[in-house]
Scaffold this active site. Sequence first.
Site, PDB file in Angstrom:
ATOM      1  N   ASP A  67      40.030  40.694  29.700  1.00 41.19           N
ATOM      2  CA  ASP A  67      38.903  41.458  29.143  1.00 41.19           C
ATOM      3  C   ASP A  67      38.765  41.257  27.643  1.00 41.19           C
ATOM      4  O   ASP A  67      39.634  40.684  26.991  1.00 41.19           O
ATOM      5  CB  ASP A  67      39.050  42.949  29.487  1.00 41.19           C
ATOM      6  CG  ASP A  67      40.449  43.497  29.208  1.00 41.19           C
ATOM      7  OD1 ASP A  67      41.233  42.807  28.552  1.00 41.19           O
ATOM      8  OD2 ASP A  67      40.743  44.615  29.663  1.00 41.19           O
ATOM      9  N   ASN A 136      43.957  56.272  33.431  1.00 46.67           N
ATOM     10  CA  ASN A 136      43.080  56.648  34.546  1.00 46.67           C
ATOM     11  C   ASN A 136      43.161  55.639  35.692  1.00 46.67           C
ATOM     12  O   ASN A 136      42.355  55.673  36.607  1.00 46.67           O
ATOM     13  CB  ASN A 136      41.631  56.784  34.057  1.00 46.67           C
ATOM     14  CG  ASN A 136      41.107  55.497  33.429  1.00 46.67           C
ATOM     15  OD1 ASN A 136      41.770  54.461  33.476  1.00 46.67           O
ATOM     16  ND2 ASN A 136      39.914  55.567  32.857  1.00 46.67           N
ATOM     17  N   HIS A 138      42.825  52.339  35.356  1.00 42.36           N
ATOM     18  CA  HIS A 138      41.977  51.142  35.226  1.00 42.36           C
ATOM     19  C   HIS A 138      42.817  49.868  35.153  1.00 42.36           C
ATOM     20  O   HIS A 138      43.946  49.869  34.682  1.00 42.36           O
ATOM     21  CB  HIS A 138      40.967  51.247  34.075  1.00 42.36           C
ATOM     22  CG  HIS A 138      41.489  51.132  32.683  1.00 42.36           C
ATOM     23  ND1 HIS A 138      40.896  51.770  31.620  1.00 42.36           N
ATOM     24  CD2 HIS A 138      42.526  50.449  32.145  1.00 42.36           C
ATOM     25  CE1 HIS A 138      41.537  51.471  30.515  1.00 42.36           C
ATOM     26  NE2 HIS A 138      42.537  50.670  30.800  1.00 42.36           N
ATOM     27  N   GLU A 143      36.988  50.511  35.118  1.00 42.18           N
ATOM     28  CA  GLU A 143      37.172  51.953  35.068  1.00 42.18           C
ATOM     29  C   GLU A 143      36.966  52.572  36.456  1.00 42.18           C
ATOM     30  O   GLU A 143      36.342  51.958  37.329  1.00 42.18           O
ATOM     31  CB  GLU A 143      36.154  52.559  34.092  1.00 42.18           C
ATOM     32  CG  GLU A 143      36.277  52.038  32.655  1.00 42.18           C
ATOM     33  CD  GLU A 143      37.422  52.666  31.871  1.00 42.18           C
ATOM     34  OE1 GLU A 143      38.448  53.029  32.476  1.00 42.18           O
ATOM     35  OE2 GLU A 143      37.289  52.799  30.637  1.00 42.18           O
TER      36      GLU A 143
HETATM   37  C1  GLP Z   1      43.514  48.533  27.633  1.00 43.58           C
HETATM   38  C2  GLP Z   1      43.356  47.192  28.356  1.00 43.58           C
HETATM   39  C3  GLP Z   1      44.081  47.206  29.690  1.00 43.58           C
HETATM   40  C4  GLP Z   1      45.484  47.740  29.509  1.00 43.58           C
HETATM   41  C5  GLP Z   1      45.426  49.150  29.008  1.00 43.58           C
HETATM   42  C6  GLP Z   1      46.779  49.826  28.877  1.00 43.58           C
HETATM   43  O1  GLP Z   1      42.591  49.478  28.014  1.00 43.58           O
HETATM   44  N1  GLP Z   1      42.000  46.852  28.582  1.00 43.58           N
HETATM   45  O2  GLP Z   1      44.085  45.887  30.221  1.00 43.58           O
HETATM   46  O3  GLP Z   1      46.186  47.654  30.720  1.00 43.58           O
HETATM   47  O4  GLP Z   1      44.795  49.112  27.735  1.00 43.58           O
HETATM   48  O5  GLP Z   1      47.295  49.632  27.598  1.00 43.58           O
HETATM   49  P1  GLP Z   1      48.731  50.115  27.147  1.00 43.58           P
HETATM   50  O6  GLP Z   1      49.695  49.133  27.744  1.00 43.58           O
HETATM   51  O7  GLP Z   1      48.692  50.014  25.646  1.00 43.58           O
HETATM   52  O8  GLP Z   1      48.927  51.502  27.629  1.00 43.58           O
END
Ligand code: GLP
Length: 234
Positions: A67, A136, A138, A143
């Site tokens: 992404d 959440n 995702h 989402e």
């Molecule tokens: C972002 C990314 C996700 C990732 C998520 C969790 O929203 N788009 O791909 O999995 O963060 O991040 P963290 O590992 O910092 O909790």
Amino acid sequence: MKQILVKNTDDLGRIAADIFESEIKNKPDLLLGLATGSTPLPLYRELINRYETGVIDFSGIRTVNLDEYVGLPRAHVQSYRYFMDDNLFNHVNIDKANTHVPDGMADDPAAECMRYDALIDSLGGIDLQLLGVGYNGHLGFNEPDDVFSANTQVIKLTDSTIQANSRFFENADEVPKLAITMGIKQIMLAKKIVLVAGTEKKDIMNKAMNGDISPLIPASVLQLHRDATIVRVE
Ligand code: GLP
């Protein structure tokens, strides 16, 4: 779904790196699907370490990221392209021309999404997909929704994601409201999936692994994948 429980984030990095190392040795021109966020950082550090000690060779590796924020240029310190260069690509012998992140500055984001799916297909599909998970549930920026998204698409970030990611920006207003994300279909087509989760994701991972398979918890779809491994800090 297979689950490996580890004691701390260093172990998470090592165990996930073991899987990456063995897959890369089996197929030196692997197409890796990569993720951003804080959770994969110990893995990226370990991969750099294994490159520096001559254990892993990245010269044939190709990558596609999950992404990217819409509206952030690649030089922006919070863009996911910048994150990947800074935390992995600049430190290993990968050919940057073989690393791909959706273009958040594309004039026509819908066309960029189609280009990205066609690119992944033309590269032969993802061999090993790394995932983190949002609070959440995702995956990438898919989402919670009434349906599972199929293709790469532009999505509107939820308030909870904007809040969660605001820690990297001056304030929540600075967080882009839109992102391009690989769809669930492309993720599920990956031959092998490794999801990494810290201890703070325990509740959502329990729901995702043991509850109903529902687009309201996107990560629950992994119950349907034939080779998904969760590496999770207890
Ligand atoms: C972002 C990314 C996700 C990732 C998520 C969790 O929203 N788009 O791909 O999995 O963060 O991040 P963290 O590992 O910092 O909790």
